[in-house]
Design a protein around this motif. Structure first.
Motif, PDB file in Angstrom:
ATOM      1  N   UNK A  69      -0.854  -5.597   2.964  1.00  0.00           N
ATOM      2  CA  UNK A  69       0.019  -4.894   2.027  1.00  0.00           C
ATOM      3  C   UNK A  69       0.228  -5.802   0.826  1.00  0.00           C
ATOM      4  N   UNK A  70      -0.128  -5.295  -0.337  1.00  0.00           N
ATOM      5  CA  UNK A  70       0.071  -6.060  -1.564  1.00  0.00           C
ATOM      6  C   UNK A  70       0.404  -5.093  -2.690  1.00  0.00           C
ATOM      7  N   UNK A  71       1.062  -5.600  -3.684  1.00  0.00           N
ATOM      8  CA  UNK A  71       1.473  -4.782  -4.815  1.00  0.00           C
ATOM      9  C   UNK A  71       0.231  -4.173  -5.460  1.00  0.00           C
ATOM     10  N   UNK A  72       0.202  -2.865  -5.517  1.00  0.00           N
ATOM     11  CA  UNK A  72      -0.922  -2.152  -6.128  1.00  0.00           C
ATOM     12  C   UNK A  72      -0.474  -0.724  -6.408  1.00  0.00           C
ATOM     13  N   UNK A  73      -1.199  -0.006  -7.265  1.00  0.00           N
ATOM     14  CA  UNK A  73      -0.856   1.398  -7.493  1.00  0.00           C
ATOM     15  C   UNK A  73      -0.889   2.214  -6.185  1.00  0.00           C
ATOM     16  N   UNK A  74      -1.831   1.890  -5.291  1.00  0.00           N
ATOM     17  CA  UNK A  74      -1.941   2.582  -4.004  1.00  0.00           C
ATOM     18  C   UNK A  74      -0.669   2.384  -3.188  1.00  0.00           C
ATOM     19  N   UNK A  76       2.297   1.355  -4.220  1.00  0.00           N
ATOM     20  CA  UNK A  76       3.446   1.934  -4.908  1.00  0.00           C
ATOM     21  C   UNK A  76       3.508   3.447  -4.700  1.00  0.00           C
ATOM     22  N   UNK A  77       2.377   4.125  -4.805  1.00  0.00           N
ATOM     23  CA  UNK A  77       2.354   5.582  -4.637  1.00  0.00           C
ATOM     24  C   UNK A  77       2.822   5.995  -3.240  1.00  0.00           C
ATOM     25  N   UNK A  78       2.349   5.299  -2.207  1.00  0.00           N
ATOM     26  CA  UNK A  78       2.652   5.691  -0.830  1.00  0.00           C
ATOM     27  C   UNK A  78       3.980   5.165  -0.318  1.00  0.00           C
ATOM     28  N   UNK A  81       6.905   5.361  -4.215  1.00  0.00           N
ATOM     29  CA  UNK A  81       7.073   6.727  -4.718  1.00  0.00           C
ATOM     30  C   UNK A  81       7.103   7.741  -3.581  1.00  0.00           C
ATOM     31  N   UNK A  82       6.529   7.351  -2.437  1.00  0.00           N
ATOM     32  CA  UNK A  82       6.476   8.206  -1.245  1.00  0.00           C
ATOM     33  C   UNK A  82       5.755   9.517  -1.542  1.00  0.00           C
ATOM     34  N   UNK A  83       4.647   9.397  -2.269  1.00  0.00           N
ATOM     35  CA  UNK A  83       3.839  10.535  -2.665  1.00  0.00           C
ATOM     36  C   UNK A  83       2.403  10.352  -2.158  1.00  0.00           C
ATOM     37  N   UNK A  84       1.712  11.456  -1.863  1.00  0.00           N
ATOM     38  CA  UNK A  84       0.343  11.345  -1.342  1.00  0.00           C
ATOM     39  C   UNK A  84      -0.677  10.983  -2.411  1.00  0.00           C
ATOM     40  N   UNK A  85      -1.807  10.528  -1.917  1.00  0.00           N
ATOM     41  CA  UNK A  85      -2.990  10.309  -2.745  1.00  0.00           C
ATOM     42  C   UNK A  85      -4.048  11.268  -2.222  1.00  0.00           C
ATOM     43  N   UNK A  96      -7.706   4.687  -7.316  1.00  0.00           N
ATOM     44  CA  UNK A  96      -6.608   4.198  -6.480  1.00  0.00           C
ATOM     45  C   UNK A  96      -6.959   2.902  -5.773  1.00  0.00           C
ATOM     46  N   UNK A  97      -8.203   2.749  -5.424  1.00  0.00           N
ATOM     47  CA  UNK A  97      -8.666   1.580  -4.671  1.00  0.00           C
ATOM     48  C   UNK A  97      -9.778   0.897  -5.462  1.00  0.00           C
TER      49      UNK A  97
END
Length: 164
Positions: A69-74, A76-78, A81-85, A96-97
């Protein structure tokens, strides 16, 4: 006094049988959405790594350590923000990756990462993969209906103290 019969799912919960609950979720998602790969990831005790706690492909994607687990947009989104990709092709996945270089030797090319959120906490991530263009917005609507079953399975696996 008449004894109440509980739904079968509650017997699995009471017995601590998270695997039966994960298999039920896998079957329901396969029938409603489809996938070539279905895994569930959850943070480990330290909160620094994701563990694969369920998989439909033990050889290619075994249980155990999966990702740091590291700071990344992926992340942050999950997790924030608790939102799906939902990514329908390799280009969308790579957005995303950034380290994504394709699923060599497979025809996988669509990805869904759907957070399992309970009481504003991401307990885990549903991960689906399939051929390109398999997933879209409607995938998220269907998965939303399966989140509670998977949350119950994760909670059953973690036990009453909330940690493996």
């Amino acid at each position: 006094m008449e004894r109440l019969e509980y739904p079968r799912i509650l017997h699995h919960v009471a017995a601590g049988d998270s695997d039966a609950l994960f298999r039920l979720a896998a079957r329901r998602i396969k029938e409603r959405i489809g996938y070539q790969l279905f895994t569930i990831l959850a943070p480990d005790r330290s909160g620094t790594n994701l563990q694969r706690i369920y998989t439909t492909d033990m050889a290619g994607y075994p249980l155990g350590p999966a990702d740091q687990i590291r700071k990344s947009p992926w992340f942050q989104q999950l997790f924030e923000n608790k939102q799906p990709i939902i990514a329908a092709n390799g280009e969308e996945i790579a957005a995303w990756l950034p380290d994504f270089d394709g699923f060599v030797g497979t025809d996988l090319g669509s990805l869904v990462n759907y957070p399992v959120v309970v009481s504003d906490e991401t307990l885990g991530v549903i991960n689906l993969m399939d051929s390109p263009e398999s997933y879209g917005i409607e995938t998220g609507r269907v998965l939303e209906q399966e989140v509670m079953l998977i949350a119950i399975a994760i909670a059953t696996m973690l036990g009453p103290n909330g940690r493996r």
